[in-house]
Design a protein around this motif. Structure first.
Motif, PDB file in Angstrom:
ATOM      1  N   GLY A  40     -63.921  40.206 -15.304  1.00  0.00           N
ATOM      2  CA  GLY A  40     -64.006  41.668 -15.305  1.00  0.00           C
ATOM      3  C   GLY A  40     -65.299  42.156 -14.704  1.00  0.00           C
ATOM      4  N   TYR A  41     -65.304  43.422 -14.393  1.00  0.00           N
ATOM      5  CA  TYR A  41     -66.491  44.044 -13.817  1.00  0.00           C
ATOM      6  C   TYR A  41     -66.639  45.437 -14.401  1.00  0.00           C
ATOM      7  N   VAL A  42     -67.863  45.764 -14.871  1.00  0.00           N
ATOM      8  CA  VAL A  42     -68.141  47.102 -15.395  1.00  0.00           C
ATOM      9  C   VAL A  42     -69.079  47.804 -14.419  1.00  0.00           C
ATOM     10  N   PRO A  43     -68.572  48.759 -13.641  1.00  0.00           N
ATOM     11  CA  PRO A  43     -69.430  49.447 -12.675  1.00  0.00           C
ATOM     12  C   PRO A  43     -70.098  50.677 -13.268  1.00  0.00           C
ATOM     13  N   ALA A  44     -71.294  50.988 -12.754  1.00  0.00           N
ATOM     14  CA  ALA A  44     -71.960  52.216 -13.178  1.00  0.00           C
ATOM     15  C   ALA A  44     -71.325  53.406 -12.472  1.00  0.00           C
ATOM     16  N   PHE A  45     -71.313  53.312 -11.143  1.00  0.00           N
ATOM     17  CA  PHE A  45     -70.622  54.300 -10.326  1.00  0.00           C
ATOM     18  C   PHE A  45     -69.800  53.521  -9.315  1.00  0.00           C
ATOM     19  N   LEU A  46     -68.870  54.184  -8.663  1.00  0.00           N
ATOM     20  CA  LEU A  46     -68.193  53.495  -7.573  1.00  0.00           C
ATOM     21  C   LEU A  46     -68.761  53.988  -6.252  1.00  0.00           C
ATOM     22  N   THR A  47     -70.041  53.746  -6.068  1.00  0.00           N
ATOM     23  CA  THR A  47     -70.681  54.054  -4.795  1.00  0.00           C
ATOM     24  C   THR A  47     -70.419  52.871  -3.868  1.00  0.00           C
ATOM     25  N   PRO A  48     -70.577  53.049  -2.557  1.00  0.00           N
ATOM     26  CA  PRO A  48     -70.337  51.925  -1.637  1.00  0.00           C
ATOM     27  C   PRO A  48     -71.137  50.686  -2.055  1.00  0.00           C
ATOM     28  N   GLU A  49     -72.382  50.890  -2.487  1.00  0.00           N
ATOM     29  CA  GLU A  49     -73.201  49.759  -2.927  1.00  0.00           C
ATOM     30  C   GLU A  49     -72.474  48.953  -3.997  1.00  0.00           C
ATOM     31  N   VAL A  50     -71.970  49.646  -5.017  1.00  0.00           N
ATOM     32  CA  VAL A  50     -71.315  48.954  -6.123  1.00  0.00           C
ATOM     33  C   VAL A  50     -69.968  48.382  -5.680  1.00  0.00           C
ATOM     34  N   ILE A  51     -69.252  49.128  -4.836  1.00  0.00           N
ATOM     35  CA  ILE A  51     -67.932  48.651  -4.394  1.00  0.00           C
ATOM     36  C   ILE A  51     -68.076  47.327  -3.652  1.00  0.00           C
ATOM     37  N   ARG A  52     -69.096  47.221  -2.775  1.00  0.00           N
ATOM     38  CA  ARG A  52     -69.198  45.942  -2.045  1.00  0.00           C
ATOM     39  C   ARG A  52     -69.614  44.824  -2.991  1.00  0.00           C
ATOM     40  N   HIS A  53     -70.367  45.188  -4.050  1.00  0.00           N
ATOM     41  CA  HIS A  53     -70.704  44.172  -5.045  1.00  0.00           C
ATOM     42  C   HIS A  53     -69.460  43.715  -5.809  1.00  0.00           C
ATOM     43  N   VAL A  66     -61.413  45.807 -13.164  1.00  0.00           N
ATOM     44  CA  VAL A  66     -62.572  46.696 -13.025  1.00  0.00           C
ATOM     45  C   VAL A  66     -62.345  47.897 -13.925  1.00  0.00           C
ATOM     46  N   THR A  67     -63.318  48.153 -14.809  1.00  0.00           N
ATOM     47  CA  THR A  67     -63.159  49.277 -15.740  1.00  0.00           C
ATOM     48  C   THR A  67     -63.502  50.583 -15.039  1.00  0.00           C
ATOM     49  N   LYS A  68     -63.248  51.623 -15.757  1.00  0.00           N
ATOM     50  CA  LYS A  68     -63.626  52.948 -15.286  1.00  0.00           C
ATOM     51  C   LYS A  68     -65.155  52.989 -15.138  1.00  0.00           C
ATOM     52  N   PRO A  69     -65.667  53.601 -14.062  1.00  0.00           N
ATOM     53  CA  PRO A  69     -67.134  53.650 -13.921  1.00  0.00           C
ATOM     54  C   PRO A  69     -67.782  54.375 -15.098  1.00  0.00           C
ATOM     55  N   ARG A  74     -71.501  48.630 -23.396  1.00  0.00           N
ATOM     56  CA  ARG A  74     -71.129  47.726 -24.483  1.00  0.00           C
ATOM     57  C   ARG A  74     -69.668  47.915 -24.858  1.00  0.00           C
ATOM     58  N   ASN A  75     -69.271  49.169 -24.992  1.00  0.00           N
ATOM     59  CA  ASN A  75     -67.879  49.437 -25.359  1.00  0.00           C
ATOM     60  C   ASN A  75     -66.922  48.971 -24.267  1.00  0.00           C
ATOM     61  N   ALA A  76     -67.318  49.167 -23.006  1.00  0.00           N
ATOM     62  CA  ALA A  76     -66.452  48.751 -21.904  1.00  0.00           C
ATOM     63  C   ALA A  76     -66.314  47.227 -21.889  1.00  0.00           C
ATOM     64  N   ALA A  77     -67.441  46.534 -22.092  1.00  0.00           N
ATOM     65  CA  ALA A  77     -67.394  45.073 -22.103  1.00  0.00           C
ATOM     66  C   ALA A  77     -66.522  44.573 -23.250  1.00  0.00           C
ATOM     67  N   LYS A  78     -66.681  45.213 -24.395  1.00  0.00           N
ATOM     68  CA  LYS A  78     -65.874  44.813 -25.557  1.00  0.00           C
ATOM     69  C   LYS A  78     -64.390  45.012 -25.286  1.00  0.00           C
ATOM     70  N   MET A  79     -64.099  46.114 -24.591  1.00  0.00           N
ATOM     71  CA  MET A  79     -62.697  46.352 -24.305  1.00  0.00           C
ATOM     72  C   MET A  79     -62.141  45.261 -23.398  1.00  0.00           C
ATOM     73  N   LEU A  80     -62.933  44.869 -22.378  1.00  0.00           N
ATOM     74  CA  LEU A  80     -62.470  43.828 -21.462  1.00  0.00           C
ATOM     75  C   LEU A  80     -62.174  42.541 -22.223  1.00  0.00           C
ATOM     76  N   ALA A 109     -64.884  54.202 -29.474  1.00  0.00           N
ATOM     77  CA  ALA A 109     -64.524  52.821 -29.204  1.00  0.00           C
ATOM     78  C   ALA A 109     -63.383  52.740 -28.193  1.00  0.00           C
ATOM     79  N   MET A 110     -62.513  53.742 -28.252  1.00  0.00           N
ATOM     80  CA  MET A 110     -61.337  53.716 -27.384  1.00  0.00           C
ATOM     81  C   MET A 110     -61.611  54.271 -25.995  1.00  0.00           C
ATOM     82  N   LYS A 111     -62.796  54.868 -25.839  1.00  0.00           N
ATOM     83  CA  LYS A 111     -63.086  55.571 -24.588  1.00  0.00           C
ATOM     84  C   LYS A 111     -62.785  54.736 -23.340  1.00  0.00           C
ATOM     85  N   PRO A 112     -63.291  53.499 -23.247  1.00  0.00           N
ATOM     86  CA  PRO A 112     -63.011  52.750 -22.018  1.00  0.00           C
ATOM     87  C   PRO A 112     -61.541  52.382 -21.863  1.00  0.00           C
ATOM     88  N   LEU A 113     -60.832  52.413 -22.983  1.00  0.00           N
ATOM     89  CA  LEU A 113     -59.426  52.029 -22.956  1.00  0.00           C
ATOM     90  C   LEU A 113     -58.535  53.162 -22.460  1.00  0.00           C
TER      91      LEU A 113
END
Lengths: 451, 508, 288
Positions: free
Chosen positions: A196-209, A237-240, A251-257, C238-242
């Motif tokens: 998985g990948y957690v992006p900060a923004f989907l800027t070109p920099e991050v997209i190429r990463h 790839v999660t929501k930016p 943290r929450n995004a990583a946990k969700m992945l 907690a559900m936000k990213p989901l």
């Protein structure tokens, strides 16, 4: 690109800091000392902190002195973006102490940058100004026209913007090659065949990463002959996060992945150690989850704090020092010219030639961008050898991740697919600088979690 | 001279006596002007008087809620000083306030327990419950102890307060207008409880402005007027006539004839038909009001405060919604129209609250005058100069004593403020003036000025609906008088007024 | 692909700081005042707690200092509002800014260093999660089963009556405000110690304090209500990213928790009105 989001929070902070000083004065009789301390350290960016040069013996030589000013958007204690730049400043300060005077201003709001820098230039002579936030673009452009004798260096800005300014150089440290290598490590170790990948923004920099990481992980899985030779590897790839710095959301995004998508390797773009630590916390529950260093060697950082990370695979590290060293040396030699620096592997290293694998410095500091220590306990030796091999190849640009054929689909700012996968890079073609600089599509194997 | 034995008997009988109580409120109002009163064991002492006569103030002093400016309180011969209601509680003096002050979020048991705890009794919930149930049984009061206070009706809340005073008021129980929220049946029941309490040897102080109740319940009746006790009447000697005379003073006999003969036209300026309006607590405040005002007349509305006058005023102005019925001004049904519409029809208003309602505090005098005229001003820009000159003229005309029209309006005295309001309202062409207690709090001269203005309005052809608590004022000015009592209108009473009848209508 | 169990446990850890801060604010509002400074007190608690953790390497010390710093900040509110009759809303807002400013001042000293050891876990729960639930039960007992609690509620219902009856308006109020500050400070420390692995960072509270104030209303000023409302909002975080993965527009997902809190507030307020339930009566009034 960076700094775009920092803009709001940092500027607000200055207001808050001021409010706190006022509030202290009103509220706390005994708070005077505190308030005063804060006023010198945080609330008045107009007073630059001076770093005294180490040598005072050679003054009789009456050598030419270079005076350089760094403008930071955050506090140097942020253990992130600004601190990395300040480490770079210290690096050149130590190196060129004889002829270099460095000063810095921290927490300079982007909308005030123009007047703050102008103030400095009016009162003191400076030869170089390093503006380390994307948002300083306008200020730098105006000032460059007003002060042609000063050389300006803008970090992360597009060089096209400063096309007409002869005294503006743009510079940046580029990570996509390292992300590809991270991907190989990730693809080689994943047990669930899900990364998985957690992006900060989907800027070109991050997209190429993201693309580099995704392609790397497929490469890694294929190398190890797992996950259907990489065919069955799933990349999410999660929501930016929509913030460069968002430990809580990261943290929450990583946990969700991990919890919902069974991902066990997480790469990310976010300026904190949050995701690495989240990965580490799963080990306490008996779950193997891996992640990476970002911008600094976090493995070493935690080691110093007495914690040996089990989750750390490798990662991407930047060292601005060599870039500053190069730029200032040129300036000192009266040889500065307008340029656009996009530091990749092999840049700013003493020897550019590729080395044999046994002598590879992959996983050790060198140059402006390099690989964080490789976790040899976990990554199979076959993959380690491949990583080192490609690392060395990349130094000479013998290997380039973005080489066709690559299929991909265009995405919007949140990562939603805008088309069905198309051939984005024809076979045998390498993406050029501008293709990468303005990239707006995801590698076809990526699953965007934004529907 | 009292002989010794008689004196000893009296002392024994007397639980409390207050001497020369003077209460001056911070705003300068003298509410009690040297009140002395003996309270005897086992008696029901009725305290009768008009609103503002100083009854509640006196009771607050006795129950420790208010510290008098001067005067002394003796309990069983010993001089005491109350700093708070808590102190009075310690002597067994408890009061049921007119409007129950309970804590909405608590249960009945909690509210009562809290008071007991404050009085120094530490008692478990269970013991408290059995104690309260005992009282409930003894006096025939029914309350659900677990009910939350906010669910209770006003009458039920009063019962809670009653139980509290029975629990705490071992010596003196004070009931401040306890029948306000009660039905006649309930009132009767309450009087029985009072009688029971007095038989136990407690003194019961019963404050009321209702003659009948006072006569029915009391052993003695103390009548208050204008901050003084004007007479204490024993039950045997009391009669309605005597009490009315004491309550309202000499004016009962004197008929004032300061009204010119009026021409009466048959067309009505204001007509109110079967008006039903709900008050702030969702209970009916106006229950089918019918009244009308003709051209060239002043119609008075008499009544003791809180009988629906305020709601009537607000409804006529358009601030309160009528649930049923119609209001017709100059032949136009305005029941559902906004206040501005009514004003444009020629309605002028003199409200009871000068600051806030009629005038904007902190703003200048001319600004306030201009404010009353803006809805006639059709131009886009404000011509302040015009308003300023107008204001100067008006102020001169009405003899308002002021420094400059630029001064803030709240720098004026009450009388001058009222003059400004009246002047402003009358600058426009006015057919109907709605006035509520226009002379309340004014000194003699200002009162006279306002009354004269109203009278002159009538001679100019306008009409006035005058809602007032001041019977003098009403009889002096009005052509006819309606009486409001419990949301119902009585009358009209025609000239010459029979004050006895009016007073009776007011108090029943 | 929804792992319900993990969302439920994540929800609780997200809810814990909210519940702690909301329980503190509930006490304040029950006593008839509104302290809008929760966000600031949490911020200070996060920084001071983290600093203490770094210095002493002690979790208990970290929470104690975090709580005390919140309590100290609430003292300013006590002096200004109770002592000097300043406007409670403005004072609360000043507290927010002061707290965030102080947080930066103190927090910079920790420099984002991870100080305290990783938060020890008790199976699926950690100490503070358990503590917040125990605290709610305790506060319920205090408010509804002791006379002191009844007195506190009475003060919040009708200040003038309370004064007239001779209740300890000021004393109880001051205690409530300080305890509220302490709990907000602890909640803030939890943010850095648990959420962020012992590390403070700039802007750590990120609106949590405001959500906590919302949770007080949502929970109808009742400890158990707050347990539920806090858990509800924690779950949303907690559900936000989901959310985008189940088809909720990504642009909305960030705002959705806040939006849902608003919707819940409107619904709950409507239900309260329908049932005739009202908040502690003197809350939001400015009688002094």
């Amino acid at each position: 690109m960076r700094g775009l989001s920092e803009k709001v929070s940092r500027r607000d902070f200055l207001k808050l800091a001021t409010a706190s000083v006022i509030g202290l004065a009103i509220g706390l009789g005994g708070g005077y000392a505190w308030g005063r301390e804060s006023s010198t350290k945080t609330a008045t960016p107009q007073t630059p902190s001076k770093t005294t040069t180490s040598s005072t013996t050679s003054t009789s030589l009456a050598q030419r002195k270079i005076r350089a000013l760094w403008i930071y958007v955050g506090p140097i204690g942020d253990y992130g973006w600004t601190k990395a730049h300040d480490d770079g400043r210290k690096y050149v300060q130590n190196k060129f102490g004889k002829w270099l005077v460095t000063r810095y201003l921290e927490k300079v709001p982007e909308d005030q940058a123009y007047s703050v820098i102008k103030d400095q230039l009016e009162t003191t002579r400076y030869d170089a100004v390093f503006a380390t936030s994307w948002g300083y673009m306008n200020a730098v452009k105006r000032l460059a026209e007003e002060y042609p004798q000063v050389f300006f260096y803008h970090c992360s800005g597009p060089w096209e913007y400063f096309k007409d300014e002869k005294n503006v150089t743009t510079y940046f440290a580029e990570f996509y090659q390292l992300y590809f290598l991270n991907g190989i490590a990730g693809g080689a170790v994943t047990e669930t065949c899900k990364v998985g990948y957690v992006p900060a923004f989907l800027t070109p920099e991050v997209i190429r990463h993201i693309n580099a990481f995704a392609m790397g992980s497929v490469y890694g899985a294929k190398l190890m002959g797992k996950c259907g030779n990489g065919e069955k590897l799933e990349i999410y790839v999660t929501k930016p996060l929509n913030a460069w710095f968002a430990p809580s959301a990261a943290r929450n995004a990583a946990k969700m992945l991990v919890d919902n998508y069974d991902v066990d390797v997480i790469a990310y773009t976010e300026d904190s150690t949050s995701i690495l630590e989240t990965a580490e916390s799963y080990w306490d529950e008996g779950k193997k989850v891996y992640s990476f260093s970002h911008y600094s060697n976090m493995y070493e950082y935690f080691l110093k704090k007495g914690k040996k990370l089990r989750s750390h695979l490798t990662g991407q590290v930047a060292n601005w020092g060599p870039i500053y060293e190069y730029l200032l040396a040129r300036l000192y030699a009266n040889d500065a010219f307008k340029e656009d620096i996009w530091a990749r592997l092999g840049d700013f290293t003493p020897i550019r030639w590729k080395r044999p694998i046994s002598e590879s410095k992959a996983g050790q500091p060198e140059g402006a961008v390099y690989l964080a220590p490789l976790n040899t306990k976990v990554i199979p030796s076959k993959a380690i050898i491949k990583i080192k091999e490609l690392y060395e190849d990349m130094r000479e640009l013998l290997f380039e991740p973005f080489t066709g054929p690559i299929w991909g689909y265009r995405i919007d700012s949140e990562g939603r697919p805008q088309e069905s996968p198309k051939l984005k890079v024809p076979p045998g073609v390498r993406l050029g600088r501008n293709d990468l600089w303005y990239i707006n599509w995801f590698y076809e194997k990526i699953t965007s979690l934004v529907k | 001279m009292m002989d010794k034995q008689e004196y000893a008997q009296k002392v024994q009988k007397t639980i409390m006596n207050v001497k020369n109580i003077v209460v001056i409120y911070p705003n300068g109002v003298v509410a009690n002007k040297g009140v002395s009163l003996d309270i005897h064991k086992g008696e029901i002492l009725g305290i009768l008087g008009e609103n503002g006569a100083g009854k509640t103030t006196l009771m607050k002093v006795i129950s420790g809620r208010l510290r008098p400016s001067s005067g002394e309180i003796y309990i069983e011969g010993k001089k005491v000083q109350f700093r708070s209601a808590r102190d009075a509680l310690k002597y067994g003096i408890a009061m049921v306030p007119q409007h129950p002050q309970l804590f909405g979020g608590l249960s009945v048991l909690e509210d009562l327990g809290l008071s007991l705890k404050l009085a120094g009794m530490n008692i478990s919930r269970e013991r408290l419950r059995s104690k309260i149930e005992e009282i409930e049984e003894k006096y025939g009061i029914n309350i659900d102890l677990e009910a939350k206070i906010w669910r209770l009706s006003m009458g039920e809340r009063q019962k809670v307060d009653l139980v509290r005073t029975i629990l705490l008021g071992k010596k003196i129980i004070i009931l401040d207008e306890p029948t306000t929220h009660l039905t006649p049946m309930e009132s009767e029941k309450l009087i029985n409880i009072m009688k029971k309490l007095s038989k136990e040897g407690r003194a019961v102080l019963f404050i009321t402005h209702k003659l009948k109740e006072a006569l029915m319940a009391s052993d003695r009746i103390a009548v208050m007027r204008k901050g003084k006790i004007v007479g204490i009447v024993k039950k045997e000697e009391a009669s309605e006539e005597l009490l009315i005379k004491l309550m309202f003073g000499d004016k009962i006999d004197s008929e004032i004839s300061y009204v010119k003969a009026q021409k009466r036209e048959r067309d009505k300026v204001l007509e109110v038909i079967n008006l039903w309006v709900k008050g702030p607590h969702g209970v009916w405040s106006l229950k089918g009001i019918d009244l009308h005002v003709f051209h060239n007349e002043i119609v008075g509305i008499a009544g003791i405060a809180g009988n629906g006058q305020r709601e009537l005023f607000e409804t006529l102005l358009g601030l309160r919604k009528a649930s049923k019925g119609r209001i017709i001004i100059k032949g136009v049904d305005v029941t559902k129209k906004a206040p501005l519409y009514r004003r444009l029809l020629g309605l002028a208003v003199i409200p009871e609250e000068r600051l806030g309602w009629a005038l904007v505090p902190g703003k200048s005098i001319f600004y306030n005058i201009a404010l009353g005229l803006v809805f006639d001003d059709k131009s886009f820009f404000i011509d302040w100069k015009r308003y300023k000159t107008l204001a100067r003229k008006v102020v001169k005309m009405f003899d308002v004593k002021l420094g400059s029209v630029d001064d803030p309006v709240d720098s004026l005295s009450g009388g001058n403020m009222q003059k400004v309001i009246v002047a402003r309202e009358l600058l426009r062409s006015v057919d109907l003036v709605l006035a509520m207690n226009p002379t309340a709090g004014l000194d003699f001269k200002a009162t006279l000025a306002v009354r004269r203005t109203l009278a002159s309005l009538r001679s100019r052809g306008s009409s006035v609906l005058l809602i007032s608590e001041d019977l003098d004022e009403l009889t002096e000015l009005s052509n006819r008088i309606y009486v409001m009592s419990r949301g119902v209108i009585k009358g009209p009473f025609e000239r010459p007024f029979n004050l006895k009848e009016i007073a009776k209508a007011m108090t029943t | 692909m929804v792992n319900v169990m993990s969302i439920l446990t994540n929800g609780l850890s997200n809810a814990t700081p909210l519940i702690l801060a909301a329980l503190g604010e509930m006490l304040v509002e029950r006593s008839g005042k509104v302290n809008l400074g929760v966000e600031g007190m949490m911020a200070v608690g996060a920084a001071a707690g983290s600093l203490a953790g770094v210095k002493w390497n002690s979790l208990a010390g970290s929470f104690l200092v975090g709580g005390l710093s919140g309590a100290l900040l609430s003292l300013i509110y006590v002096v200004a509002v109770i002592g000097l009759n300043a406007d409670q809303i403005v004072t609360g807002l000043i507290l927010v800014f002061m707290g965030i400013g102080l947080s930066e001042l103190i927090g910079i000293k920790t420099g984002g260093t991870p100080g305290t050891p990783l938060f020890p876990s008790l199976g699926p729960f950690d100490y503070l999660e358990v503590f917040s639930i125990v605290l709610a039960v305790f506060l319920w007992f205090l408010l509804y089963k002791t006379w002191t609690g009844v007195e506190l509620r009475a003060i919040g219902e009708d200040e003038l009556s309370a004064l007239e009856r001779g209740l300890r308006v000021k004393t109880l109020r001051v205690i409530s405000i300080i305890v509220g500050g302490f709990l907000a400070g602890v909640a803030g420390t939890y943010l850095s110690d648990s959420f962020h692995y012992g590390r403070w960072y700039s802007g750590i509270t990120g609106g949590m304090g405001w959500i906590a104030i919302g949770d007080v209303i949502l929970g109808y000023w009742h400890p158990f209500g707050i347990l539920i409302s806090g858990y509800f909002t924690g779950l949303l975080f907690a559900m936000k990213p989901l959310l985008p993965t189940i088809g909720i527009p990504a642009e909305l997902a960030d705002a959705l928790p806040y939006f849902l809190v608003l919707v819940a507030l409107i619904i709950v307020t409507f239900i309260y009105k329908r049932l005739g339930i009202s908040p502690p009566a003197s809350v939001w009034k400015t009688i002094r």
